[in-house]
Design an enzyme around this catalytic site. Structure first.
Site, PDB file in Angstrom:
ATOM      1  N   VAL A 137       0.860  -1.184   0.000  1.00  0.00           N
ATOM      2  CA  VAL A 137       0.000   0.000   0.000  1.00  0.00           C
ATOM      3  C   VAL A 137       0.900   1.239   0.000  1.00  0.00           C
ATOM      4  O   VAL A 137       1.713   1.403   0.907  1.00  0.00           O
ATOM      5  CB  VAL A 137      -0.911   0.028   1.240  1.00  0.00           C
ATOM      6  CG1 VAL A 137      -1.779   1.290   1.242  1.00  0.00           C
ATOM      7  CG2 VAL A 137      -1.770  -1.234   1.319  1.00  0.00           C
ATOM      8  N   PHE A 165       3.621  -1.832   3.493  1.00  0.00           N
ATOM      9  CA  PHE A 165       3.236  -0.420   3.461  1.00  0.00           C
ATOM     10  C   PHE A 165       4.433   0.433   3.059  1.00  0.00           C
ATOM     11  O   PHE A 165       5.530   0.225   3.569  1.00  0.00           O
ATOM     12  CB  PHE A 165       2.746   0.049   4.836  1.00  0.00           C
ATOM     13  CG  PHE A 165       1.477  -0.607   5.271  1.00  0.00           C
ATOM     14  CD1 PHE A 165       0.259  -0.167   4.787  1.00  0.00           C
ATOM     15  CD2 PHE A 165       1.499  -1.677   6.151  1.00  0.00           C
ATOM     16  CE1 PHE A 165      -0.921  -0.791   5.179  1.00  0.00           C
ATOM     17  CE2 PHE A 165       0.327  -2.300   6.547  1.00  0.00           C
ATOM     18  CZ  PHE A 165      -0.887  -1.858   6.071  1.00  0.00           C
ATOM     19  N   LYS A 166       4.190   1.351   2.159  1.00  0.00           N
ATOM     20  CA  LYS A 166       5.207   2.363   1.839  1.00  0.00           C
ATOM     21  C   LYS A 166       4.617   3.696   2.282  1.00  0.00           C
ATOM     22  O   LYS A 166       3.702   4.216   1.645  1.00  0.00           O
ATOM     23  CB  LYS A 166       5.522   2.379   0.344  1.00  0.00           C
ATOM     24  CG  LYS A 166       6.621   3.370  -0.047  1.00  0.00           C
ATOM     25  CD  LYS A 166       7.019   3.170  -1.513  1.00  0.00           C
ATOM     26  CE  LYS A 166       8.280   3.943  -1.843  1.00  0.00           C
ATOM     27  NZ  LYS A 166       8.052   5.396  -1.938  1.00  0.00           N
ATOM     28  N   ILE A 167       5.120   4.196   3.372  1.00  0.00           N
ATOM     29  CA  ILE A 167       4.540   5.370   4.007  1.00  0.00           C
ATOM     30  C   ILE A 167       5.370   6.594   3.636  1.00  0.00           C
ATOM     31  O   ILE A 167       6.535   6.703   4.030  1.00  0.00           O
ATOM     32  CB  ILE A 167       4.481   5.196   5.533  1.00  0.00           C
ATOM     33  CG1 ILE A 167       3.728   3.913   5.898  1.00  0.00           C
ATOM     34  CG2 ILE A 167       3.841   6.423   6.188  1.00  0.00           C
ATOM     35  CD1 ILE A 167       2.276   3.872   5.466  1.00  0.00           C
ATOM     36  N   GLU A 168       4.781   7.499   2.857  1.00  0.00           N
ATOM     37  CA  GLU A 168       5.496   8.693   2.408  1.00  0.00           C
ATOM     38  C   GLU A 168       4.882   9.973   2.962  1.00  0.00           C
ATOM     39  O   GLU A 168       5.310  11.062   2.597  1.00  0.00           O
ATOM     40  CB  GLU A 168       5.471   8.761   0.874  1.00  0.00           C
ATOM     41  CG  GLU A 168       5.993   7.516   0.191  1.00  0.00           C
ATOM     42  CD  GLU A 168       5.820   7.584  -1.328  1.00  0.00           C
ATOM     43  OE1 GLU A 168       5.920   8.690  -1.883  1.00  0.00           O
ATOM     44  OE2 GLU A 168       5.575   6.539  -1.942  1.00  0.00           O
TER      45      GLU A 168
END
Lengths: 203, 203
Positions: A137, A165-168
């Site tokens: 995600v 998860f790729k949290i940016e």
């Protein structure tokens, strides 16, 4: 196909010729360079790859070329975001059939005003999850979509293939902690407990 | 191909089946219905047509089907917006080769954060203008791009194929008046004086 996603997975830039066409030999060199540098995996067609500049045909070409050229030396994540669920599903099937390790998706967005509701976001990830390939995600500011922690947890809990998860977003570390990656004390949260071989977070 | 764009040009909705695939027979009926109602022309693949839901292949299919099915009964405007100038140019060539009367374009945009600068907007319209088909500039809130009047006037003055405006921003009537469509007193502004057979504004 790896069951554990860990280490460093750079996003590969897409090389273009001066006239805007794809530099396919350059793409191979980019992939070789990343592998030579010891990366654990590679993500293609992300925003840093300027996925917003390419046609559907170029996207398919880059997906096939990258997977064939890397040839299993490292696993690949293929970004597949699209506002239309049907198109995201087709892209996921294409990546899976070619042997991608996972797909990455932003929630549905288009332009300044079209955004999926929380239910629509969940439904799109659920439909892609049914394809049977792990999903990362991508919580990226470019989408303009707010992904609250309860929605992320719900997706990870209820959609088997939502594993990464790729949290940016701003304050990414805090967001990662809140979606229950291992804390400093080494505890495992519900996501890690559910399937400790799968879950991972990164930014 | 008409030299004067006037009258009523509805945007055609795109019919879909329940599974999200295109309803091509329905598309023909939509076009026939609009023609039967006496429209002066039709615009396809606009935002009301849900252009954000279709793939490139579906876009090409709908462009070809619409132009072939209408078969010159009324002229068609084909929407071609894309963040990448090269793709917008290719779409313009495709529409022109099939016999479209004009193309419609929003300025380059993607997601919440990518917008062309005024110079980049001008350059994209200039590149499409070189294809040699009339352009309708679409000033739509969905793009999230501000198109100030001086930029619109500059495009209409310096790019021969920029002949039409579709103004959807708030206070559209005021914006149309400011880009120099005929006023209430019947005066012709610079755009109308330059090529009175071409210029038109609508919302």
């Amino acid at each position: 196909m790896p069951r554990v996603f860990k280490g460093i997975w750079p996003v590969a830039p897409t090389p273009f010729h001066d006239d805007g066409t794809l530099d396919l030999e350059g793409m191979k060199r980019v992939l070789d360079c990343i592998i030579d540098q010891g990366a654990d995996g590679i993500c293609i067609l992300a925003n840093f790859s300027e996925q917003f500049l390419i046609s559907d045909a170029e996207r398919d070409l880059l997906t096939r070329l990258s997977i064939e050229h890397v040839a299993g030396r490292v696993p690949l994540i293929v970004t597949i975001s699209h506002f239309a669920t049907q198109i995201a599903v087709e892209r996921a099937r294409f990546a899976k059939d070619l042997g991608a390790a996972a797909v990455m998706m932003m929630p549905p967005y288009h332009g300044a005003s079209l955004r999926g509701s929380p239910d629509q976001i969940f439904e799109q990830f659920q439909a892609v999850g049914a394809v049977g390939i792990p999903i990362m995600v991508q919580d990226a500011p470019m989408s303009g979509v707010d992904l609250p922690v309860p929605l992320l947890v719900k997706m990870a809990t209820e959609i088997e293939q939502v594993k990464l998860f790729k949290i940016e977003c701003p304050r990414a570390a805090r967001q990662v902690a809140r979606i229950d990656c291992p804390g400093r004390n080494g505890d495992r949260g519900p996501l890690r407990r559910r399937r400790s071989d799968h879950a991972a977070c990164g930014s």
